[in-house]
Design a protein around this motif. Structure first.
Motif, PDB file in Angstrom:
ATOM      1  N   LEU A  52       7.649  10.981  -0.483  1.00  0.00           N
ATOM      2  CA  LEU A  52       6.856  12.092  -0.997  1.00  0.00           C
ATOM      3  C   LEU A  52       5.577  12.302  -0.207  1.00  0.00           C
ATOM      4  O   LEU A  52       4.881  13.294  -0.403  1.00  0.00           O
ATOM      5  N   ASP A  53       5.248  11.385   0.675  1.00  0.00           N
ATOM      6  CA  ASP A  53       3.997  11.447   1.433  1.00  0.00           C
ATOM      7  C   ASP A  53       4.316  11.312   2.923  1.00  0.00           C
ATOM      8  O   ASP A  53       4.671  10.229   3.396  1.00  0.00           O
ATOM      9  N   LEU A  77       5.178   8.015   5.358  1.00  0.00           N
ATOM     10  CA  LEU A  77       6.429   7.952   6.097  1.00  0.00           C
ATOM     11  C   LEU A  77       6.164   7.784   7.589  1.00  0.00           C
ATOM     12  O   LEU A  77       6.879   7.049   8.272  1.00  0.00           O
ATOM     13  N   ALA A  78       5.112   8.401   8.092  1.00  0.00           N
ATOM     14  CA  ALA A  78       4.755   8.248   9.508  1.00  0.00           C
ATOM     15  C   ALA A  78       4.371   6.807   9.822  1.00  0.00           C
ATOM     16  O   ALA A  78       4.731   6.268  10.875  1.00  0.00           O
ATOM     17  N   ALA A 129      14.348  13.515  -6.257  1.00  0.00           N
ATOM     18  CA  ALA A 129      14.907  14.790  -5.778  1.00  0.00           C
ATOM     19  C   ALA A 129      13.868  15.878  -6.004  1.00  0.00           C
ATOM     20  O   ALA A 129      13.948  16.648  -6.963  1.00  0.00           O
ATOM     21  N   THR A 130      12.878  15.914  -5.121  1.00  0.00           N
ATOM     22  CA  THR A 130      11.791  16.887  -5.239  1.00  0.00           C
ATOM     23  C   THR A 130      11.660  17.669  -3.933  1.00  0.00           C
ATOM     24  O   THR A 130      12.242  17.298  -2.912  1.00  0.00           O
ATOM     25  N   ALA A 131      10.860  18.727  -3.982  1.00  0.00           N
ATOM     26  CA  ALA A 131      10.612  19.518  -2.772  1.00  0.00           C
ATOM     27  C   ALA A 131       9.932  18.660  -1.699  1.00  0.00           C
ATOM     28  O   ALA A 131      10.235  18.792  -0.513  1.00  0.00           O
ATOM     29  N   GLU A 132       9.025  17.788  -2.126  1.00  0.00           N
ATOM     30  CA  GLU A 132       8.350  16.912  -1.160  1.00  0.00           C
ATOM     31  C   GLU A 132       9.348  15.998  -0.462  1.00  0.00           C
ATOM     32  O   GLU A 132       9.283  15.791   0.742  1.00  0.00           O
ATOM     33  N   HIS A 172       0.804  -1.219   0.000  1.00  0.00           N
ATOM     34  CA  HIS A 172       0.000   0.000   0.000  1.00  0.00           C
ATOM     35  C   HIS A 172       0.840   1.274   0.000  1.00  0.00           C
ATOM     36  O   HIS A 172       0.301   2.370  -0.097  1.00  0.00           O
ATOM     37  N   LEU A 173       2.156   1.111   0.109  1.00  0.00           N
ATOM     38  CA  LEU A 173       3.033   2.275   0.072  1.00  0.00           C
ATOM     39  C   LEU A 173       3.285   2.671  -1.377  1.00  0.00           C
ATOM     40  O   LEU A 173       3.674   1.855  -2.193  1.00  0.00           O
ATOM     41  N   ARG A 174       3.034   3.922  -1.665  1.00  0.00           N
ATOM     42  CA  ARG A 174       3.271   4.419  -3.021  1.00  0.00           C
ATOM     43  C   ARG A 174       4.637   5.116  -3.094  1.00  0.00           C
ATOM     44  O   ARG A 174       5.446   4.807  -3.936  1.00  0.00           O
ATOM     45  N   SER A 175       4.841   6.056  -2.201  1.00  0.00           N
ATOM     46  CA  SER A 175       6.093   6.805  -2.198  1.00  0.00           C
ATOM     47  C   SER A 175       6.258   7.489  -0.843  1.00  0.00           C
ATOM     48  O   SER A 175       5.910   8.658  -0.681  1.00  0.00           O
ATOM     49  N   PRO A 176       6.800   6.760   0.130  1.00  0.00           N
ATOM     50  CA  PRO A 176       6.882   7.322   1.478  1.00  0.00           C
ATOM     51  C   PRO A 176       7.760   8.555   1.607  1.00  0.00           C
ATOM     52  O   PRO A 176       7.560   9.357   2.508  1.00  0.00           O
TER      53      PRO A 176
END
Length: 107
Positions: A29-30, A34-35, A70-73, A23-27
């Motif tokens: 960026l989210d 991550l929590a 490598a994004t701001a998120e 169920h993790l897409r991109s921890p």
């Protein structure tokens, strides 16, 4: 009582690999993902991580580490990701993330 090695396999394969990881897409960026990852890793006994990173957690290390976008998120979650990586004993990956952050001035 379940033997520790068996319990470790159960938690890693049955809980993480089949219930959480899919169920993790991109921890990176989210922050909410991550929590969830942080809470899971904090609940793991240290002795399960001392010898080597369990195979089920290798993709997580890769998603959180320097290979993350490598994004701001990703920059906003960098310190939290580094904390999770240190918990997983992936010290080099955590340091690369922290070294890539802009230096904060001292006030």
């Amino acid at each position: 009582r379940i033997p520790d090695a068996e319990l470790s396999r159960l938690v890693m394969s049955r809980i993480f690999a089949t219930r959480i990881a899919p169920h993790l897409r991109s921890p990176r960026l989210d922050a909410q993902e991550l929590a969830v990852v942080a809470r899971f890793t904090e609940s793991l006994p240290e002795r399960w991580l001392v010898r080597q990173l369990p195979a089920e957690l290798v993709p997580l290390r890769d998603a959180l580490g320097p290979r993350a976008p490598a994004t701001a998120e990703a920059a906003r979650t960098a310190e939290s990701a580094a904390k999770v990586l240190r918990r997983l004993r992936c010290f080099d990956e955590a340091q690369v993330i922290l070294d890539s952050l802009p230096q904060r001035g001292f006030s």
